[in-house]
Design a protein around this motif. Sequence first.
Motif, PDB file in Angstrom:
ATOM      1  N   ARG A 160       0.809  -1.233   0.000  1.00 40.81           N
ATOM      2  CA  ARG A 160       0.000   0.000   0.000  1.00 40.81           C
ATOM      3  C   ARG A 160       0.837   1.275   0.000  1.00 40.81           C
ATOM      4  N   TYR A 177      -1.720   4.736  -0.051  1.00 41.94           N
ATOM      5  CA  TYR A 177      -2.925   3.899  -0.132  1.00 41.94           C
ATOM      6  C   TYR A 177      -3.150   3.031   1.108  1.00 41.94           C
ATOM      7  N   ASP A 185      -4.611   2.134   4.834  1.00 42.38           N
ATOM      8  CA  ASP A 185      -5.904   2.399   5.465  1.00 42.38           C
ATOM      9  C   ASP A 185      -5.743   3.573   6.416  1.00 42.38           C
ATOM     10  N   ALA A 210     -12.452  -2.533  -8.980  1.00 40.81           N
ATOM     11  CA  ALA A 210     -13.323  -1.686  -8.158  1.00 40.81           C
ATOM     12  C   ALA A 210     -14.797  -2.011  -8.398  1.00 40.81           C
ATOM     13  N   ARG A 216     -16.734  -4.321  -6.215  1.00 38.02           N
ATOM     14  CA  ARG A 216     -17.256  -3.766  -4.955  1.00 38.02           C
ATOM     15  C   ARG A 216     -18.303  -2.689  -5.216  1.00 38.02           C
ATOM     16  N   LEU A 217     -18.014  -1.869  -6.220  1.00 32.99           N
ATOM     17  CA  LEU A 217     -18.858  -0.702  -6.514  1.00 32.99           C
ATOM     18  C   LEU A 217     -19.310  -0.823  -7.968  1.00 32.99           C
ATOM     19  N   LEU A 244     -12.044   7.181  -6.750  1.00 32.18           N
ATOM     20  CA  LEU A 244     -12.441   6.155  -5.789  1.00 32.18           C
ATOM     21  C   LEU A 244     -11.557   6.248  -4.535  1.00 32.18           C
ATOM     22  N   SER A 278      -8.085   3.727  -0.066  1.00 27.84           N
ATOM     23  CA  SER A 278      -7.920   2.436   0.616  1.00 27.84           C
ATOM     24  C   SER A 278      -8.361   1.285  -0.305  1.00 27.84           C
ATOM     25  N   LEU A 279      -9.345   1.551  -1.187  1.00 29.40           N
ATOM     26  CA  LEU A 279      -9.762   0.521  -2.150  1.00 29.40           C
ATOM     27  C   LEU A 279      -8.604   0.251  -3.117  1.00 29.40           C
ATOM     28  N   TYR A 280      -7.904   1.322  -3.474  1.00 27.58           N
ATOM     29  CA  TYR A 280      -6.753   1.142  -4.358  1.00 27.58           C
ATOM     30  C   TYR A 280      -5.664   0.309  -3.655  1.00 27.58           C
ATOM     31  N   GLU A 303      -6.225  -1.984  -1.517  1.00 27.72           N
ATOM     32  CA  GLU A 303      -6.711  -3.380  -1.575  1.00 27.72           C
ATOM     33  C   GLU A 303      -6.395  -4.001  -2.932  1.00 27.72           C
ATOM     34  N   TYR A 304      -6.583  -3.191  -3.975  1.00 28.35           N
ATOM     35  CA  TYR A 304      -6.287  -3.650  -5.345  1.00 28.35           C
ATOM     36  C   TYR A 304      -4.812  -4.039  -5.469  1.00 28.35           C
TER      37      TYR A 304
END
Length: 516
Positions: free
Chosen positions: A46, A50, A52, A80, A83-84, A93, A96-98, A100-101
Amino acid sequence: MTHLPRTLVIVGAGFSGTAVAVNLLRLSYWRPARIVLIERAEYIARGVAYADKAYPYLLNVPAGRMSLNSSDPLEFLEFAQRRLPDATADDFLPRSLYGEYLETTRRDAELASPSHVQLIKIRGDVCSIERVGVKRSLRVELKDGSSFIADEVVLALGNPPPGHVPGTQPLLGSPRYISDPWSTPPEFKPGETALIIGTGLSMADTVIAGSDATRATGLTTERHAWPASVTFHAISRRGLVPPSQTAFRHAGCDDDGGKLLRAASLSARHLLRAVRELTDEVQARGGDWREAITCARNLAPAIWRRLPHRERQRFLRHARPYWDVHRHRLPQETLSKLHDLRRADKLHVHAGRILNFELVNEKVRVAWRARGNDSIQTLLVDRVINCTGADYNPNRSSDTLMRSLLALGLATPDPLRLGLRTANYGALLDSRNRIVPNLYYIGPMLRADHWECTAAQELRVHAERLAHHLAAPAVKPVFATRRAPEATSRSPTHSHAREQTLSIASALRDRPARTI
Ligand SMILES: Cc1cc2nc3c(=O)[nH]c(=O)nc-3n(C[C@H](O)[C@H](O)[C@H](O)COP(=O)(O)OP(=O)(O)OC[C@H]3O[C@@H](n4cnc5c(N)ncnc54)[C@H](O)[C@@H]3O)c2cc1C
């Protein structure tokens, strides 16, 4: 000749280190290798951007331009959308989602990698890298005292912290001063007043997170509707706030950017004129000025190479703030929040120069002078936050590893102190312009040679090129007699994964680093 597993160490598992590792894992044609990914922070993949965070920060770049893979530009968007489902390529977006990616992509690449390539993740803080005798191997030393031998090392150390702000000496060590908001997120109390030094992207993040944290519900533009929330003052020399990003479509540059490249060969002034003309042309045909900036940005490495040294200096002195403010843009949602805060008198943006800081009881008194005005003004604030952005001058770095690399001559600052001197693929250069064998750098300090090098869009391409170079079959094999101390004679397979993780760990057995 035996093809022993090669040990390739990547220091730093943020975006760049992860991108190099993922690319290496995806290449099937190279000989047995161990990729050792070392990260000092809690998260693998991360990095600073990125991780959390308590606040749901948004990416500064639309989803359609954040793929880790330049040949599959929608990879992140497709991730993404699981999830979305309504997410589009133009959406900003959550960061934190990035993160995760990046984690998922790293894990998937590891699972799908060829059996002769193994990834070992180590939690540790690398403090020095040294050449081993006359060999081309490198000793990687961690702060816990452990060390091991690598055939090649890639440094992916990320953005350095912000530089020292002149006059802040009286504030150093005080809880009233945050010198790096990304390592120590500021905590505001309702009703406080805070000064942000800088008016760019980090200012926007800090102000919005601080405002949201100190008010209970939605924002109103009425002046005294939110007496409890923080009042921010943000100051920079020109008081420029980044504009919004839009969903413009970049159609490419006319004549392949020939005009910009020719102007760059002449002078910074010619270059600026050419960018301005391009902007006018784009707008005259009903386009968006951002297209012209994108055109220049895509050509940035070639433009930078053409600009003579003196002209680079001129560009940095006169044009850099204007380039930065047009090049770095904010999501519309973020900019609208800033406008709302300004209308509610909760954010005041000043153009000016700070003269000094003084700790007065529980407050900080700040003396400053507005641009174009001789009179001195003062502000009494509860907190001061340094949002001036990363300081890339390696000579000013206090990082142990960077200081050691410079002291040993394994890395050299570029003449303009924008970053590090590198050759192709980020190979580090020493002070006599010679390639330091087997030592590579990837990250924002490539700006010394490429100018634009902080965003995912540029870094992913450097990661791809570096991985292909490292995995190229032409790379010299390691002979049995040159075996690194920790090398095992067994060829790695997936069924041996745990055993081999331990084999690296056992090389560090005396003072083990934490494998994660
Ligand atoms: C807050 C923020 C938001 C951003 N948002 C965007 C965005 O939306 N879109 C975009 O394109 N770009 C964005 N960027 C730009 C960012 O520079 C790149 O996207 C990318 O994250 C940089 O990756 P990196 O690997 O070079 O650095 P990082 O991701 O920071 O990774 C460096 C890693 O190296 C580790 N490390 C450093 N030294 C050592 C050591 N000695 N030993 C072990 N580990 C070490 C660090 O702990 C860190 O995890 C953002 C940057 C910041 C700071």
